[in-house]
Design an enzyme around this catalytic site. Structure first.
Site, PDB file in Angstrom:
ATOM      1  N   SER A 141      -9.422   1.504   2.918  1.00  0.00           N
ATOM      2  CA  SER A 141      -8.630   2.315   2.017  1.00  0.00           C
ATOM      3  C   SER A 141      -7.591   1.514   1.244  1.00  0.00           C
ATOM      4  O   SER A 141      -7.015   1.988   0.279  1.00  0.00           O
ATOM      5  CB  SER A 141      -7.922   3.424   2.806  1.00  0.00           C
ATOM      6  OG  SER A 141      -7.049   2.886   3.802  1.00  0.00           O
ATOM      7  N   LYS A 151       0.842  -1.191   0.000  1.00  0.00           N
ATOM      8  CA  LYS A 151       0.000   0.000   0.000  1.00  0.00           C
ATOM      9  C   LYS A 151       0.877   1.242   0.000  1.00  0.00           C
ATOM     10  O   LYS A 151       1.874   1.317   0.742  1.00  0.00           O
ATOM     11  CB  LYS A 151      -0.910  -0.033   1.233  1.00  0.00           C
ATOM     12  CG  LYS A 151      -1.942   1.078   1.303  1.00  0.00           C
ATOM     13  CD  LYS A 151      -2.847   0.870   2.520  1.00  0.00           C
ATOM     14  CE  LYS A 151      -3.927   1.921   2.655  1.00  0.00           C
ATOM     15  NZ  LYS A 151      -4.801   1.678   3.823  1.00  0.00           N
ATOM     16  N   SER A 199      -9.729  -0.909   7.194  1.00  0.00           N
ATOM     17  CA  SER A 199      -9.174  -0.891   5.841  1.00  0.00           C
ATOM     18  C   SER A 199      -8.414  -2.160   5.468  1.00  0.00           C
ATOM     19  O   SER A 199      -8.118  -2.369   4.294  1.00  0.00           O
ATOM     20  CB  SER A 199      -8.258   0.318   5.669  1.00  0.00           C
ATOM     21  OG  SER A 199      -8.988   1.517   5.828  1.00  0.00           O
TER      22      SER A 199
END
Length: 601
Positions: free
Chosen positions: A151, A77, A175
């Site tokens: 996210s 990420k 997330s």
């Protein structure tokens, strides 16, 4: 031929059969270029750099599977630093290029894993839906009209699409769990502080957690074990503490009628009921509990002073670059200005008061099982109502990090049309990370929902999480009892099951014992020796079968404690030292399977 989903066991097996990291990298490059979702990555590792990383790995550790994550491709990420690749947090104006890896990235690379790129996210990790990025909105691998979850959007889609074996996300409000649910994956959310956040852009620094997306619980746990461990560079880092759950008769807390909310999604509600029945069939006692204090705590994360932590993370940047923020993200973060220090203390007091109320519920149960998300939405619907609908996703996730719990999100089937996946999350007390794993794995296997976009995939036996006290006795085998070898039937015919493929620690040597039929190796422990470790398998046998098996082991072989490369020890085959006099040493080949293969070359 690699499978559609690059699970850990399948990749390791391919390496054991002769695939090279460079060949795998070439396959990953082809898959990334052919991916039908252009919003997965913000930055891919340049192809030549990825090839060089594969070559450097083989130069450093020549033997296949000689490191815990040897040649395993993973995605990161883009709020986690990877040296040499830009970090953007999905905000181009914020971009910088770190010189050093985040602590957990350094640990994964040392274990042999290969970074394939940085993935898309809701900007500054603010959101649970995946649409708040100037780099586009990754979509569900099952229907491009639907959100991927956020996210950690790109990370989940990368694994579910078969581009990476695992991917890293971060989790403040859910997330690392919601995108797993929407893409038919496992989401491992460690206890806060177990995995260090050094080198991670914070959302809410006091509750942020780095997570793992994987095809199976066993894969995710294996990755978490590499990442975890105290790091003085992270002020919230903690040493793990003992935490166990009952080996049988688990009491699992589930939602009662008053606290059930699926926002009209009857299919997801039915799947939650099916998951409850599945847990019951696996021996759990189902206990309705009062979710109210947990729900009230969940509301504090976005409707309380913890929003101010999001502002604290970017206060200098937003002061000069407010127009560079996604409008919804900016609205949320600037909303923190209405909270002052008094509100922060009052919020803390309320949280601790709610914690006291939850203790009453924890006295009734050993773990909770909640919908990971009560519903899902199309991208179009989410953009039309971005804050309220995003809040629906977090109804059963937002409280977990505030209370410091461990959690594992698992697939729980598909809706009536077999269209979209649903997931549940098992939640336990702090440091119940390991204790949750075996039941989570059993639940995932029992639902038969596959992995990622391959809903028909069978979960590999090698990734099975052995229950800590199921009566089976583990034993390590190194030669003729390995899978596919002449004596493997002695294990399978006794009710044995393969637990995992792994390696010894680096202070063992392997020899070919002379005059044995079928040919057998001799494993010797030599404390001052240093090699790359030897490929072995750990099996589990019923107690009576274990006794018979050990009784039939011929001299000079016997059973002793063998240390594995993760530091654990297990009973396994060892050889008396006198028997190796004049024997051929094959340690450099990395294991018995490689030796047998060399005979046919």
């Amino acid at each position: 031929m690699l499978p559609e989903i690059l699970d850990l066991s399948s990749v390791r097996a391919a390496y054991a059969q002769g695939l090279t990291p460079l060949e795998l990298v070439e396959e990953v490059i082809v898959r990334c270029e052919a991916a039908d979702d252009p919003a997965i990555f913000i930055t891919r590792t340049p192809d030549d750099e990825l090839r060089n990383a594969a070559r450097e790995l083989v130069a450093r550790a020549p033997q296949p599977n000689s490191l815990p994550l040897w040649g395993i491709p993973f995605a990161v990420k883009d709020n986690i630093d990877v040296a040499g690749l830009p970090t953007t947090a999905a905000c181009p104006a914020y971009e910088y290029r770190p010189e050093a890896d985040a602590t957990l990235i350094a640990r994964l690379k040392a274990a042999g894993a290969l970074v394939i790129g940085k993935t898309n996210l809701d900007q500054f990790a603010t959101g649970l839906n995946g649409t708040r990025s100037p780099y586009g909105a990754p979509r569900s691998v099952f229907d491009k009209a639907y959100v991927s979850g956020g996210s950690s959007s790109g990370s989940a889609v990368a694994v579910a699409s078969g581009l990476a074996t695992f991917a890293l996300g971060t989790d403040t409000a859910g997330s690392g769990r919601v995108p797993a649910s929407f893409n038919n994956l496992v989401g491992i959310k460690p206890t806060p502080g177990l995995v260090p956040n050094t080198g991670v852009i914070p959302a809410c620094r006091s509750v942020d957690v780095v997570t793992v997306f994987a095809g199976t619980v066993g894969d995710g746990i294996a990755v978490r074990k590499v990442m975890e461990g105290y790091d003085a560079g992270d002020p919230f880092s903690r040493e793990a503490e003992p935490c166990t759950l009952p080996a049988s008769g688990l009491r699992i807390g589930v939602l009662d009628g008053a606290e059930r909310e699926f926002y009209g999604n009857k299919a997801y509600e039915a799947l939650y009921d099916a998951a409850i029945e599945r847990a019951k069939s696996l021996g759990a006692t189902i206990v309705p509990f009062d979710y109210a204090p947990f729900r009230e705590a969940a509301e504090l994360l976005y409707n309380g002073p913890w929003v101010a932590e999001r502002l604290a993370a970017v206060k200098d940047f937003i002061a000069t670059n407010a127009d560079d923020f996604d409008p919804t993200v900016r609205t949320i973060i600037e909303g923190a200005r209405r909270y002052d220090a008094v509100a922060a203390f009052e919020g803390r007091y309320k949280l601790e008061s709610l914690r006291q109320k939850t203790k009453v519920e924890w006295n009734k149960v050993d773990m909770l099982m909640l919908p990971t998300s009560p519903t899902t939405y199309t991208v179009e619907d989410m953009l039309a109502d971005p804050i309220a609908k995003n809040g629906h996703f977090g109804r059963y996730t937002n409280f977990v990090n505030l209370f410091g719990y461990a959690a594992i999100a698992i697939p729980a089937g598909f809706d009536i049309a077999g269209h979209l996946p649903f997931g549940v999350t098992l939640i336990g007390p702090a440091f119940a990370d390991e204790a949750l794993a075996s039941f989570a794995d059993r639940m995932h296997r029992d639902v038969a929902a596959g992995m990622g976009k391959d809903r028909l995939a069978a979960l590999p036996e090698a990734s099975r999480v052995v229950e800590p006290d199921d009566g089976m006795i583990p034993i390590m085998v190194v030669g003729a009892h390995l899978t596919g070898m002449p004596l493997n039937h002695e294990l399978t015919g006794s009710g044995g099951r393969l637990v995992r493929i792994c390696r010894t620690s680096n202070d063992y040597r392997l020899f070919v014992l002379p005059d044995t039929t079928p040919p057998k190796p001799g494993l010797i422990h030599e404390p001052d020796y240093e090699a790359a470790g030897l490929e072995v398998e750990v099996w589990a046998l019923p107690p009576d079968a274990f006794g018979r098996f050990v009784a039939n082991i011929p001299a000079p072989l016997g059973i002793g404690k063998v240390t594995l490369d993760d530091g654990s020890s297990v009973s396994g085959f060892l050889c008396e030292a006198y028997a190796i006099a004049g024997a051929q040493e094959i340690t450099a080949l990395g294991g018995w399977r490689s030796y047998i293969r060399s005979l046919s070359v």
